[in-house]
Motif scaffolding. Structure first.
Motif, PDB file in Angstrom:
ATOM      1  N   ARG A  42      -9.260 -11.755 -31.099  1.00  0.00           N
ATOM      2  CA  ARG A  42      -8.516 -11.961 -32.446  1.00  0.00           C
ATOM      3  C   ARG A  42      -9.186 -13.179 -33.241  1.00  0.00           C
ATOM      4  NH1 ARG A  42      -3.952 -13.121 -30.777  1.00  0.00           N
ATOM      5  NH2 ARG A  42      -2.986 -11.075 -31.019  1.00  0.00           N
TER       6      ARG A  42
ATOM      7  N   TYR B  60      -2.986 -15.581 -41.757  1.00  0.00           N
ATOM      8  CA  TYR B  60      -2.109 -14.684 -41.645  1.00  0.00           C
ATOM      9  C   TYR B  60      -0.717 -15.697 -41.166  1.00  0.00           C
ATOM     10  CZ  TYR B  60      -3.719 -10.144 -42.318  1.00  0.00           C
ATOM     11  OH  TYR B  60      -4.272  -9.060 -42.787  1.00  0.00           O
TER      12      TYR B  60
ATOM     13  N   GLN C  43      -7.980  -2.761 -34.582  1.00  0.00           N
ATOM     14  CA  GLN C  43      -8.880  -3.762 -35.148  1.00  0.00           C
ATOM     15  C   GLN C  43      -9.454  -4.501 -34.202  1.00  0.00           C
ATOM     16  OE1 GLN C  43      -8.393  -4.901 -39.282  1.00  0.00           O
ATOM     17  NE2 GLN C  43      -6.930  -3.712 -39.782  1.00  0.00           N
TER      18      GLN C  43
ATOM     19  N   GLN D  48     -10.531  -9.085 -40.714  1.00  0.00           N
ATOM     20  CA  GLN D  48      -9.727  -8.130 -39.970  1.00  0.00           C
ATOM     21  C   GLN D  48      -8.242  -8.688 -40.102  1.00  0.00           C
ATOM     22  OE1 GLN D  48      -9.474 -10.359 -35.610  1.00  0.00           O
ATOM     23  NE2 GLN D  48     -10.942  -8.452 -35.936  1.00  0.00           N
ATOM     24  N   ASN D  49      -7.344  -7.726 -39.845  1.00  0.00           N
ATOM     25  CA  ASN D  49      -6.042  -7.973 -39.603  1.00  0.00           C
ATOM     26  C   ASN D  49      -5.722  -8.192 -38.088  1.00  0.00           C
ATOM     27  OD1 ASN D  49      -3.170  -8.065 -39.182  1.00  0.00           O
ATOM     28  ND2 ASN D  49      -2.714  -6.115 -40.299  1.00  0.00           N
TER      29      ASN D  49
ATOM     30  N   THR E 298       3.176 -11.489 -31.062  1.00  0.00           N
ATOM     31  CA  THR E 298       2.922 -10.360 -32.035  1.00  0.00           C
ATOM     32  C   THR E 298       2.949 -10.429 -33.445  1.00  0.00           C
ATOM     33  OG1 THR E 298       5.016  -9.241 -31.664  1.00  0.00           O
ATOM     34  CG2 THR E 298       3.487  -8.466 -29.965  1.00  0.00           C
TER      35      THR E 298
ATOM     36  N   TYR F 220      -3.461  -8.932 -36.189  1.00  0.00           N
ATOM     37  CA  TYR F 220      -2.101  -8.160 -35.554  1.00  0.00           C
ATOM     38  C   TYR F 220      -2.063  -6.870 -35.598  1.00  0.00           C
ATOM     39  CZ  TYR F 220      -1.170 -13.330 -35.476  1.00  0.00           C
ATOM     40  OH  TYR F 220      -1.236 -14.445 -35.111  1.00  0.00           O
ATOM     41  N   ASP F 221      -3.374  -6.259 -35.836  1.00  0.00           N
ATOM     42  CA  ASP F 221      -3.466  -4.765 -35.776  1.00  0.00           C
ATOM     43  C   ASP F 221      -4.307  -4.442 -34.556  1.00  0.00           C
ATOM     44  OD1 ASP F 221      -3.737  -2.289 -35.975  1.00  0.00           O
ATOM     45  OD2 ASP F 221      -4.764  -2.299 -37.877  1.00  0.00           O
TER      46      ASP F 221
END
Length: 303
Positions: A90, A98, A61, A54-55, A249, A57-58
């Motif tokens: 997360r 990331y 998701q 997953q991303n 963020t 920071y999206d």
């Protein structure tokens, strides 16, 4: 008519050392391991969008039902969270990779910009001397008398949060190390015959500085650059941990450690431990690589 030929110092030894750099470097298995670790981390961090589930920071998701999953547990998406999840659901491995990518971008960018600024100041001071040298080097000495973290903290508080602001703060905090190193090496080269011969010709000052003087002061700067990249990564993480670096963020190892620190007494230590381990390994590995590079390019060491 006197024929004045500008000659730089013999470079045969340096060329040979560069050709055999790898054979010299790999004599230390620790340095080879450190280089392998850094290479793996760089590839993994920049390839994170293709490697992790997953991303982190999206927001679209993220699933709040996956909050605080322990390492190895399976989330609602059907995949295993190897390093667990945080309070927002997360995936920690994704967030760490990331964050590492951001750390590398900030560290390398700040290192390059600080190197350029420091070289410019150091070469100018050493070449022209006199009042220019006295003024520039007193400014550099004044900055070196202050801890880099304190100066970076003040600059970050003034500039605000964000990647460009942090890069600028780190450049201001670190350029003096490059300027002092450049000035010391250039001052020695400045007194040599090949520079005096170049000054006696119609060659422009810019050409003398960057074609004749700069190449002969680069070896120590390469070592300083590797150390300062590691320092920049540490400083960015420290600033983000203190809340004046990157916001939650945006991906950052410092903000991950800071966020997880609030839950460490609740038995969720993985939120801080894993980002901290990745940060420590990255910084130590870069410093080990830099130390071996110093050993290889040091002219006092024979092959």
């Amino acid at each position: 008519m006197v024929d004045v030929t500008v000659q730089t110092p013999p470079v045969e030894t340096r060329a040979v050392r560069l050709r055999h750099f790898w054979s010299d470097y790999r004599r230390s298995w620790v340095a080879v391991l450190a280089l392998a670790i850094i290479t793996t981390l760089v590839l993994a961090s920049f390839g994170a969008p293709f490697l992790v589930p997953q991303n982190p920071y999206d927001l679209a998701q993220l699933d709040w039902a996956d909050a605080f999953l322990r390492p190895g547990q399976t989330g609602s998406g059907g995949y295993v969270h190897l390093l667990g999840t945080d309070n927002a659901g997360r995936d920690m491995l994704s967030a760490i990779l990331y964050g590492l990518r951001t750390s590398f971008v900030i560290g390398i960018t700040a290192g390059i910009l600080a190197l350029i600024l420091g070289i410019s100041i150091g070469l100018t001071a050493a070449y022209f001397g006199g009042r220019i040298e006295a003024l520039l080097m007193r400014i550099v000495d004044l900055q070196l008398s202050m801890p880099a973290i304190l100066l970076a903290l003040v600059m970050a508080a003034m500039l605000g949060q964000g990647v460009p602001q942090i890069v600028l703060a780190l450049v201001v905090a670190q350029y003096a190390y490059f300027a002092r190193t450049t000035h010391g090496a250039a001052s020695v080269e400045r007194r040599k015959d090949y520079i005096e011969a170049a000054r006696s010709t119609p060659l422009p000052t810019r050409r003398i500085l960057f074609k004749h003087l700069l190449p002969n002061v680069l070896p120590p700067l390469i070592v300083v650059a590797t150390v300062q990249v590691a320092s920049a990564i540490s400083l960015e993480a420290t600033l983000s941990f203190l809340g004046v670096g990157l916001p939650l963020t945006e991906p950052s190892l410092g903000s991950l450690i800071s966020n997880g620190f609030k839950y460490i007494h609740a038995g969720r230590s993985w939120l801080s431990i894993y980002p901290g381990i990745f940060l420590m390994v990255t910084v130590v590995a870069i410093n080990l690589v830099g130390d071996q590079v110093r050993t290889v390019i040091d002219p006092r060491n024979s092959r």
